[in-house]
Scaffold this motif. Structure first.
Motif, PDB file in Angstrom:
ATOM      1  N   ARG A  49       0.786  -1.068   0.111  1.00 24.93           N
ATOM      2  CA  ARG A  49       0.248  -0.275  -0.140  1.00 24.93           C
ATOM      3  C   ARG A  49       0.715   1.190   0.082  1.00 24.93           C
ATOM      4  NH1 ARG A  49      -5.582   1.286   1.082  1.00 24.93           N
ATOM      5  NH2 ARG A  49      -5.802  -1.103   1.339  1.00 24.93           N
ATOM      6  N   VAL A  50       0.693   2.174  -0.987  1.00 28.13           N
ATOM      7  CA  VAL A  50       1.261   3.272  -1.149  1.00 28.13           C
ATOM      8  C   VAL A  50       0.701   4.789  -0.888  1.00 28.13           C
ATOM      9  CG1 VAL A  50       3.101   2.089  -2.549  1.00 28.13           C
ATOM     10  CG2 VAL A  50       0.938   3.599  -3.513  1.00 28.13           C
ATOM     11  N   THR A  51       1.330   5.785  -0.475  1.00 32.42           N
ATOM     12  CA  THR A  51       0.549   7.093  -0.243  1.00 32.42           C
ATOM     13  C   THR A  51       0.935   7.847  -1.504  1.00 32.42           C
ATOM     14  OG1 THR A  51       1.019   6.718   2.207  1.00 32.42           O
ATOM     15  CG2 THR A  51       0.656   9.041   1.193  1.00 32.42           C
ATOM     16  N   ALA A  52      -0.125   8.390  -1.959  1.00 35.47           N
ATOM     17  CA  ALA A  52       0.269   9.200  -3.234  1.00 35.47           C
ATOM     18  C   ALA A  52      -0.781  10.360  -3.084  1.00 35.47           C
ATOM     19  CB  ALA A  52      -0.582   8.325  -4.473  1.00 35.47           C
ATOM     20  N   ARG A  53      -0.279  11.620  -3.280  1.00 35.28           N
ATOM     21  CA  ARG A  53      -0.953  12.869  -3.137  1.00 35.28           C
ATOM     22  C   ARG A  53      -1.422  13.231  -4.330  1.00 35.28           C
ATOM     23  NH1 ARG A  53       1.617  17.179  -5.261  1.00 35.28           N
ATOM     24  NH2 ARG A  53       3.746  16.975  -5.801  1.00 35.28           N
ATOM     25  N   ILE A  87       9.230  -7.784  -8.974  1.00 33.74           N
ATOM     26  CA  ILE A  87       7.684  -7.496  -9.207  1.00 33.74           C
ATOM     27  C   ILE A  87       7.278  -7.135  -8.110  1.00 33.74           C
ATOM     28  CG2 ILE A  87       5.404  -8.324 -10.042  1.00 33.74           C
ATOM     29  CD1 ILE A  87       7.059 -10.293 -11.602  1.00 33.74           C
ATOM     30  N   HIS A  88       6.325  -5.900  -8.222  1.00 31.72           N
ATOM     31  CA  HIS A  88       5.768  -5.213  -7.356  1.00 31.72           C
ATOM     32  C   HIS A  88       4.248  -4.965  -7.455  1.00 31.72           C
ATOM     33  CE1 HIS A  88       9.693  -4.545  -5.059  1.00 31.72           C
ATOM     34  NE2 HIS A  88      10.104  -4.170  -6.296  1.00 31.72           N
ATOM     35  N   THR A  89       3.492  -5.062  -6.508  1.00 35.17           N
ATOM     36  CA  THR A  89       2.009  -4.815  -6.631  1.00 35.17           C
ATOM     37  C   THR A  89       1.722  -3.542  -5.779  1.00 35.17           C
ATOM     38  OG1 THR A  89       1.307  -6.909  -7.214  1.00 35.17           O
ATOM     39  CG2 THR A  89      -0.255  -5.125  -6.644  1.00 35.17           C
ATOM     40  N   LEU A  90       1.682  -2.278  -6.262  1.00 35.60           N
ATOM     41  CA  LEU A  90       1.430  -1.009  -5.453  1.00 35.60           C
ATOM     42  C   LEU A  90      -0.171  -0.874  -5.467  1.00 35.60           C
ATOM     43  CD1 LEU A  90       3.905   1.260  -7.226  1.00 35.60           C
ATOM     44  CD2 LEU A  90       4.273  -0.391  -5.357  1.00 35.60           C
ATOM     45  N   VAL A  91      -0.519  -0.510  -4.321  1.00 35.49           N
ATOM     46  CA  VAL A  91      -1.908  -0.491  -4.082  1.00 35.49           C
ATOM     47  C   VAL A  91      -2.194   0.977  -3.655  1.00 35.49           C
ATOM     48  CG1 VAL A  91      -4.080  -1.207  -2.455  1.00 35.49           C
ATOM     49  CG2 VAL A  91      -2.087  -2.783  -3.174  1.00 35.49           C
ATOM     50  N   ILE A  96      -6.957   0.651  -6.484  1.00 38.08           N
ATOM     51  CA  ILE A  96      -6.387   0.450  -7.646  1.00 38.08           C
ATOM     52  C   ILE A  96      -5.021  -0.256  -7.414  1.00 38.08           C
ATOM     53  CG2 ILE A  96      -5.507   1.323  -9.962  1.00 38.08           C
ATOM     54  CD1 ILE A  96      -7.748   3.331  -9.741  1.00 38.08           C
ATOM     55  N   ARG A  97      -4.878  -1.344  -8.142  1.00 35.37           N
ATOM     56  CA  ARG A  97      -3.645  -2.151  -7.948  1.00 35.37           C
ATOM     57  C   ARG A  97      -2.906  -1.964  -9.306  1.00 35.37           C
ATOM     58  NH1 ARG A  97      -3.789  -6.287  -3.650  1.00 35.37           N
ATOM     59  NH2 ARG A  97      -5.583  -5.847  -2.630  1.00 35.37           N
ATOM     60  N   VAL A  98      -1.478  -1.765  -9.149  1.00 38.75           N
ATOM     61  CA  VAL A  98      -0.864  -1.480 -10.408  1.00 38.75           C
ATOM     62  C   VAL A  98       0.563  -2.677 -10.144  1.00 38.75           C
ATOM     63  CG1 VAL A  98       0.827  -0.010 -11.676  1.00 38.75           C
ATOM     64  CG2 VAL A  98      -1.478   0.871 -10.732  1.00 38.75           C
ATOM     65  N   GLU A  99       0.539  -3.321 -11.142  1.00 34.45           N
ATOM     66  CA  GLU A  99       1.719  -4.182 -11.117  1.00 34.45           C
ATOM     67  C   GLU A  99       2.957  -3.516 -11.884  1.00 34.45           C
ATOM     68  OE1 GLU A  99       3.410  -8.300 -13.425  1.00 34.45           O
ATOM     69  OE2 GLU A  99       1.418  -8.120 -12.809  1.00 34.45           O
ATOM     70  N   LEU A 100       3.966  -3.377 -10.986  1.00 39.98           N
ATOM     71  CA  LEU A 100       5.096  -2.812 -11.523  1.00 39.98           C
ATOM     72  C   LEU A 100       6.498  -3.738 -11.478  1.00 39.98           C
ATOM     73  CD1 LEU A 100       5.801   0.295 -12.405  1.00 39.98           C
ATOM     74  CD2 LEU A 100       6.750   0.588 -10.175  1.00 39.98           C
TER      75      LEU A 100
END
Length: 542
Positions: free
Chosen positions: A7-11, A36-40, A195-199
């Motif tokens: 889980r990430v913090t996005a402004r 591989i990372h899944t950013l939530v 929203i989950r983003v694969e990176l």
């Protein structure tokens, strides 16, 4: 294949507001290891259109799958609401403690008062037994100590109760403030859009990821301040936008853009279908009696099924369309799509309240003109005409008009594209005095045997320029028009000469002058005519 969810913090970094929608972009910046990372991205606002999600980024990484999901929680997911609820619980605990202090002090005061009443009572209701139980030492010193104790105890308990009651009122006021803020934030939100983003990181390093999505609800409207300096013949136009959004997010320090694009309207040109007409044939009404129903049933069973007419089919389809479709009210700007970038960032709360931001301010030359119709109103009406020399279109909206620092009126501004002219009504100018004077009205009798009589009307329009600059004013009056062949109108003044400068006359016998008046000067315009009609008749319309 997804990696470990993080889980990430996005402004919120930038927002483009349309009518009823907004493209909201939030940015995540951080350092990630190889793999591989899944950013939530969580705590996203309601009203997101999942199909509108866009992901862009920079760094040594490749963007993979992107998915939308909804998470449900027992408590409200908004941080502001959670904080307010925690404050409310703490206040409630303090309220309960203060209420307990008030009640305890009240009970102790009641006990002290009842003890004092018992000791100072002269009556004895139970004979000898009561007298023996109330054997009291009447020594003055004991009474003094008891009186002092009573005063000190009552004073202390009263002060304690008063202080607790004061604190109780303060806590209740604070509680009401919190309840009002919670109410302004709307109904509870116990679900969170994520929203989950694969990176896939090719190597360890820093990345910057922009997640954009369309959110339903936000909107904006233009409002103008038009300030006219009549001495300089200049007009300052300030365009402001009132932006609203109720997503619960705080749009502070963002790049704000306002768009006139109609994203709620399909970009596909509609196609016309054939318009077919036929005569309407009403269906036969059903019989009310049992016999009528039986006869109708037999007739239907014996006769072949009638073919449905085109009119019947059209009527059915029309009724069905009315039940299933609803039209939405729209406002058309009539111009091409324009994007305004608001400088200096903005601070727009997510509580649905309108926030004002300045879009632009420009000063453009203005040509002032006056117009008066003295017969109807003895005022000089001032108006201004200017050309939109800015790069911005003036969109339809409300305009507050000021003349020389004084508020004049509120008007509706129509669409004015760059290069087009704008006209502004500036109200009445008291610096130009207008008078409409009746000089005389008299009747002429052409002898006792005359069959006709005539009536003459003489007026004068007087205009005085009390301003410091010369003014040009358009003046309007009229000659009467005969509606009967027995009535003759002779126009005396002004003398109308077609094709030459001076007063003119239109098809409705309206007189028009244009007068230029120097500062401190006055002009006088005569208006005179004669009406002839049969003797014994009466004129109407004058």
């Amino acid at each position: 294949m997804y990696g470990t969810a993080q889980r990430v913090t996005a402004r919120v970094s930038s927002v483009t507001v349309y009518q009823g929608k907004a493209m909201v972009t939030r940015r995540f910046e951080g350092e990630l290891p190889e793999g591989i990372h899944t950013l939530v991205f969580g705590d996203l606002p309601e009203g997101i259109e999942p199909d509108s999600v866009q992901v862009r980024g920079t760094g040594a990484a490749a963007i993979g799958d992107c998915s939308f999901d909804v998470e449900y929680f027992a408590d409200d997911v908004r941080e502001a609401v959670r904080g307010l609820n925690a404050d409310r619980l703490a206040l409630q605990d303090r309220l309960d403690d203060l209420q307990a202090v008030v009640e305890a002090a009240g009970r102790e005061l009641a006990f002290v008062e009842s003890a004092a009443a018992f000791l100072t009572s002269d009556g004895c209701t139970d004979g000898q037994a009561a007298a023996q139980s109330r054997a009291i030492d009447m020594d003055p010193a004991n009474w003094g100590r008891m009186s002092a104790f009573y005063r000190e105890k009552v004073s202390a308990l009263t002060a304690e109760k008063r202080g607790a009651s004061r604190g109780l009122r303060e806590m209740q006021a604070a509680m009401e403030t919190i309840d009002a803020r919670l109410s302004s934030l709307g109904r509870a939100r116990r679900k969170s859009n994520t929203i989950r983003v694969e990176l896939e990181m090719r190597e360890k390093g820093k990345v910057s990821l922009d997640l954009g999505c369309m959110v339903n609800g936000p909107g904006w409207r233009p409002v103008y301040d038009i300030r006219v300096d009549s001495d300089r013949s200049m007009m300052a136009v300030e365009m402001r936008a009132f932006v609203r959004q109720s997503s619960g997010e705080d749009w502070s320090g963002i790049d704000l853009r306002l768009s006139t694009a109609r994203v709620d309207v399909s970009g596909t040109v509609p196609e016309l279908e054939a318009l077919r007409l036929d005569l309407y044939r009403p269906r036969p009404s059903s019989a009310n009696s049992y016999a009528g129903l039986e006869m109708k049933k037999e007739a239907m069973m014996s006769a072949p099924a009638p073919a449905r007419s085109m009119a019947d089919a059209d009527m059915d389809e029309e009724v069905m369309e009315e039940q299933m479709s609803f039209e939405s009210a729209t406002v058309e700007s009539g111009g091409a799509s324009v994007l305004f970038s608001v400088a200096g960032g903005s601070g727009i709360g997510g509580d649905g309240k309108e926030c004002r931001v300045t879009v632009m301010r420009r000063e453009i030359p203005l040509a002032l003109s006056y117009r008066t119709v003295p017969k109807l109103a003895e005022f000089a009406y001032l108006s201004g005409k200017a050309r939109n020399e800015t790069d911005y279109p003036f969109l339809p909206g409300r305009a507050n008009v000021f003349l020389d620092g004084s508020f004049v009126s509120v008007s509706d501004l129509q669409l004015v594209m760059p290069g087009q002219d704008i006209e502004v009504s500036l109200g009445v100018d008291e610096g130009v005095k207008v008078e409409y004077r009746t000089l005389k009205r008299f009747m002429k009798n052409e002898g006792l045997l005359a069959k006709r009589k005539s009536e003459q009307f003489d007026y004068e329009i007087r205009i005085t320029n009390n301003r410091k600059i010369a003014v040009s004013i358009a003046v309007e009056d009229q000659f009467p028009i005969s509606q009967d062949q027995e009535i003759t109108v002779r126009q005396l003044k002004p003398v109308i000469v077609a094709g030459k400068d001076g007063p003119s006359l239109d098809d409705e016998s309206r007189i028009k002058w244009t007068a230029r008046i120097e500062p401190g000067k006055r002009v006088e315009l005569p208006v005179s005519w004669i009406v002839e009609y049969p003797r014994g008749g009466r004129l109407s319309g004058i």
